[in-house]
Write a protein that holds these residues in place. Structure first.
Motif, PDB file in Angstrom:
ATOM      1  N   LEU A  68      52.555  57.222  45.655  1.00  0.00           N
ATOM      2  CA  LEU A  68      52.019  55.871  45.802  1.00  0.00           C
ATOM      3  C   LEU A  68      50.514  55.853  45.615  1.00  0.00           C
ATOM      4  N   TYR A  69      49.830  56.880  46.077  1.00  0.00           N
ATOM      5  CA  TYR A  69      48.379  56.910  45.913  1.00  0.00           C
ATOM      6  C   TYR A  69      47.960  57.172  44.471  1.00  0.00           C
ATOM      7  N   VAL A  70      48.738  57.959  43.753  1.00  0.00           N
ATOM      8  CA  VAL A  70      48.459  58.122  42.319  1.00  0.00           C
ATOM      9  C   VAL A  70      48.592  56.769  41.619  1.00  0.00           C
ATOM     10  N   GLN A  71      49.662  56.039  41.924  1.00  0.00           N
ATOM     11  CA  GLN A  71      49.849  54.711  41.343  1.00  0.00           C
ATOM     12  C   GLN A  71      48.732  53.760  41.762  1.00  0.00           C
ATOM     13  N   ALA A  72      48.372  53.809  43.042  1.00  0.00           N
ATOM     14  CA  ALA A  72      47.394  52.857  43.579  1.00  0.00           C
ATOM     15  C   ALA A  72      46.030  53.001  42.908  1.00  0.00           C
ATOM     16  N   ARG A  73      45.640  54.217  42.553  1.00  0.00           N
ATOM     17  CA  ARG A  73      44.350  54.422  41.892  1.00  0.00           C
ATOM     18  C   ARG A  73      44.282  53.657  40.581  1.00  0.00           C
ATOM     19  N   PHE A  74      45.373  53.649  39.842  1.00  0.00           N
ATOM     20  CA  PHE A  74      45.412  52.910  38.583  1.00  0.00           C
ATOM     21  C   PHE A  74      45.593  51.416  38.835  1.00  0.00           C
ATOM     22  N   ALA A  75      46.464  51.076  39.785  1.00  0.00           N
ATOM     23  CA  ALA A  75      46.695  49.661  40.084  1.00  0.00           C
ATOM     24  C   ALA A  75      45.426  48.988  40.583  1.00  0.00           C
ATOM     25  N   GLN A  76      44.590  49.728  41.305  1.00  0.00           N
ATOM     26  CA  GLN A  76      43.347  49.160  41.813  1.00  0.00           C
ATOM     27  C   GLN A  76      42.432  48.716  40.674  1.00  0.00           C
ATOM     28  N   LEU A  77      42.408  49.468  39.591  1.00  0.00           N
ATOM     29  CA  LEU A  77      41.597  49.088  38.431  1.00  0.00           C
ATOM     30  C   LEU A  77      42.083  47.761  37.840  1.00  0.00           C
ATOM     31  N   LEU A  78      43.396  47.606  37.728  1.00  0.00           N
ATOM     32  CA  LEU A  78      43.953  46.352  37.223  1.00  0.00           C
ATOM     33  C   LEU A  78      43.683  45.214  38.189  1.00  0.00           C
ATOM     34  N   ALA A  83      41.081  40.158  39.668  1.00  0.00           N
ATOM     35  CA  ALA A  83      40.289  39.382  40.628  1.00  0.00           C
ATOM     36  C   ALA A  83      39.015  38.846  39.988  1.00  0.00           C
ATOM     37  N   LYS A  84      38.351  39.661  39.189  1.00  0.00           N
ATOM     38  CA  LYS A  84      37.122  39.205  38.536  1.00  0.00           C
ATOM     39  C   LYS A  84      37.400  38.047  37.584  1.00  0.00           C
ATOM     40  N   HIS A  85      38.511  38.110  36.879  1.00  0.00           N
ATOM     41  CA  HIS A  85      38.867  37.027  35.963  1.00  0.00           C
ATOM     42  C   HIS A  85      39.064  35.715  36.718  1.00  0.00           C
ATOM     43  N   HIS A  86      39.793  35.755  37.811  1.00  0.00           N
ATOM     44  CA  HIS A  86      40.059  34.518  38.555  1.00  0.00           C
ATOM     45  C   HIS A  86      38.842  34.052  39.345  1.00  0.00           C
ATOM     46  N   ALA A  87      38.042  34.983  39.822  1.00  0.00           N
ATOM     47  CA  ALA A  87      36.813  34.582  40.504  1.00  0.00           C
ATOM     48  C   ALA A  87      35.859  33.883  39.544  1.00  0.00           C
ATOM     49  N   LEU A  88      35.824  34.342  38.310  1.00  0.00           N
ATOM     50  CA  LEU A  88      34.972  33.711  37.299  1.00  0.00           C
ATOM     51  C   LEU A  88      35.435  32.294  36.994  1.00  0.00           C
ATOM     52  N   GLN A  89      36.740  32.096  36.935  1.00  0.00           N
ATOM     53  CA  GLN A  89      37.286  30.790  36.573  1.00  0.00           C
ATOM     54  C   GLN A  89      37.261  29.796  37.728  1.00  0.00           C
ATOM     55  N   TYR A  90      37.308  30.286  38.967  1.00  0.00           N
ATOM     56  CA  TYR A  90      37.515  29.373  40.102  1.00  0.00           C
ATOM     57  C   TYR A  90      36.460  29.547  41.195  1.00  0.00           C
ATOM     58  N   PHE A 120      33.385  46.087  45.694  1.00  0.00           N
ATOM     59  CA  PHE A 120      34.824  45.990  45.531  1.00  0.00           C
ATOM     60  C   PHE A 120      35.488  47.017  46.456  1.00  0.00           C
ATOM     61  N   PRO A 121      36.593  46.672  47.084  1.00  0.00           N
ATOM     62  CA  PRO A 121      37.219  47.605  48.029  1.00  0.00           C
ATOM     63  C   PRO A 121      37.814  48.823  47.330  1.00  0.00           C
ATOM     64  N   GLU A 122      37.830  49.926  48.055  1.00  0.00           N
ATOM     65  CA  GLU A 122      38.547  51.109  47.614  1.00  0.00           C
ATOM     66  C   GLU A 122      40.009  50.984  48.061  1.00  0.00           C
ATOM     67  N   MET A 150      42.679  43.803  47.304  1.00  0.00           N
ATOM     68  CA  MET A 150      41.500  43.101  46.792  1.00  0.00           C
ATOM     69  C   MET A 150      41.395  41.772  47.512  1.00  0.00           C
ATOM     70  N   SER A 151      40.190  41.220  47.571  1.00  0.00           N
ATOM     71  CA  SER A 151      40.011  39.904  48.188  1.00  0.00           C
ATOM     72  C   SER A 151      38.992  39.091  47.403  1.00  0.00           C
ATOM     73  N   ILE A 152      39.181  37.791  47.420  1.00  0.00           N
ATOM     74  CA  ILE A 152      38.252  36.830  46.816  1.00  0.00           C
ATOM     75  C   ILE A 152      37.966  35.764  47.857  1.00  0.00           C
ATOM     76  N   LEU A 153      36.700  35.383  47.967  1.00  0.00           N
ATOM     77  CA  LEU A 153      36.304  34.356  48.936  1.00  0.00           C
ATOM     78  C   LEU A 153      35.871  33.092  48.207  1.00  0.00           C
ATOM     79  N   PHE A 154      36.084  31.949  48.858  1.00  0.00           N
ATOM     80  CA  PHE A 154      35.767  30.650  48.252  1.00  0.00           C
ATOM     81  C   PHE A 154      35.000  29.789  49.250  1.00  0.00           C
TER      82      PHE A 154
END
Length: 248
Positions: A68-78, A83-90, A120-122, A150-154
């Motif tokens: 799970l941690y091997v997967q999470a390292r890659f999933a965190q990048l995605l 998150a950056k895409h949606h934070a930019l739009q909204y 950005f969180p680890e 990940m988290s986004i604040l508004f």
């Protein structure tokens, strides 16, 4: 096939319908049946088996925390990219790397050092994942679905809601669970009143499939800037003490 359980879990790809690749087959034959003509194989001369991407074997959860941690390292990048895409739009905010405040991503996204100006969180600490696995899930780590998070604040509920609607209709993810802690009827005996919208989802993109993480469950939190301002490290320490006393 068996119906998925009500709570999200990490699952392996299904092996139903997998086929063996012969030594004399080309790089893309076989995998194209399931993933499209742009997919490639790197070891065409080796005998191997191919699992079908974008499927889950509900009888075969991932019970290895290392995996799970091997997967999470890659999933965190995605997850950060999503998150950056949606934070930019909204009009989303991220915590500042230099001050005890947040930064609206759209105001700095065009800067070369934008990623250095926010935090950005680890992935979740292994110690906490082990605690959660043992205390809450009787040793079954497939239920620990916030290793990649990940988290986004508004600044307003309206902005948060617009972002949520965009995520809910995005073809790039499959939402598995929603916890609306803004709901006045939501009872969280351990949350100390902190309000946030929790989403658990899997990425459903070719990039995720190529990394082998399309079944890895991620967590996204959508919250409010004003609530984040009044939260404190001491408050979090009290939360941790309470959590430890209850044993979860």
């Amino acid at each position: 096939p068996p119906l998925p359980p009500p709570q999200p879990r990490h699952y392996h790809r299904t092996k139903q319908g997998r086929r063996e690749v012969r030594d004399d087959e080309s790089n893309t034959s076989g995998f194209e049946e399931y993933a499209g003509s742009d997919a490639t194989l790197t070891h065409a001369t080796q005998r191997q088996h191919l699992n079908i991407p974008f499927t889950r074997d509900y009888q075969n959860p991932v019970r290895c925390l290392d995996a799970l941690y091997v997967q999470a390292r890659f999933a965190q990048l995605l997850l950060v990219k999503f998150a950056k895409h949606h934070a930019l739009q909204y009009a989303g905010h991220f915590p500042s790397a230099f001050r005890s405040e947040t930064v609206r991503w759209s105001e700095i996204a065009s800067l070369k050092d934008a990623d250095c100006q926010v935090t950005f969180p680890e992935v979740k600490r292994i110690q906490r994942s082990v605690e959660k696995c043992m205390r809450k899930y009787s040793g079954d780590c497939s239920h620990v679905t916030d290793i990649a998070r990940m988290s986004i604040l508004f600044e307003s509920i309206a902005e948060l809601l617009n972002c949520f609607k965009a995520m809910a209709t995005s073809p790039d993810i499959e939402i598995l669970q929603i916890k609306d802690k803004f709901d006045p009827d939501y009872l969280d005996h351990l949350g100390s009143g902190y309000r946030v919208l929790h989403l658990n989802f899997c990425f459903q993109t070719q990039e995720a499939a190529s990394l082998g993480v399309e079944n890895h469950v991620c967590e996204m939190q959508l919250g409010l800037v004003e609530l984040a301002k009044i939260s404190s490290k001491e408050g979090h320490r009290r939360y941790v003490r309470s959590r430890n006393l209850i044993g979860i």
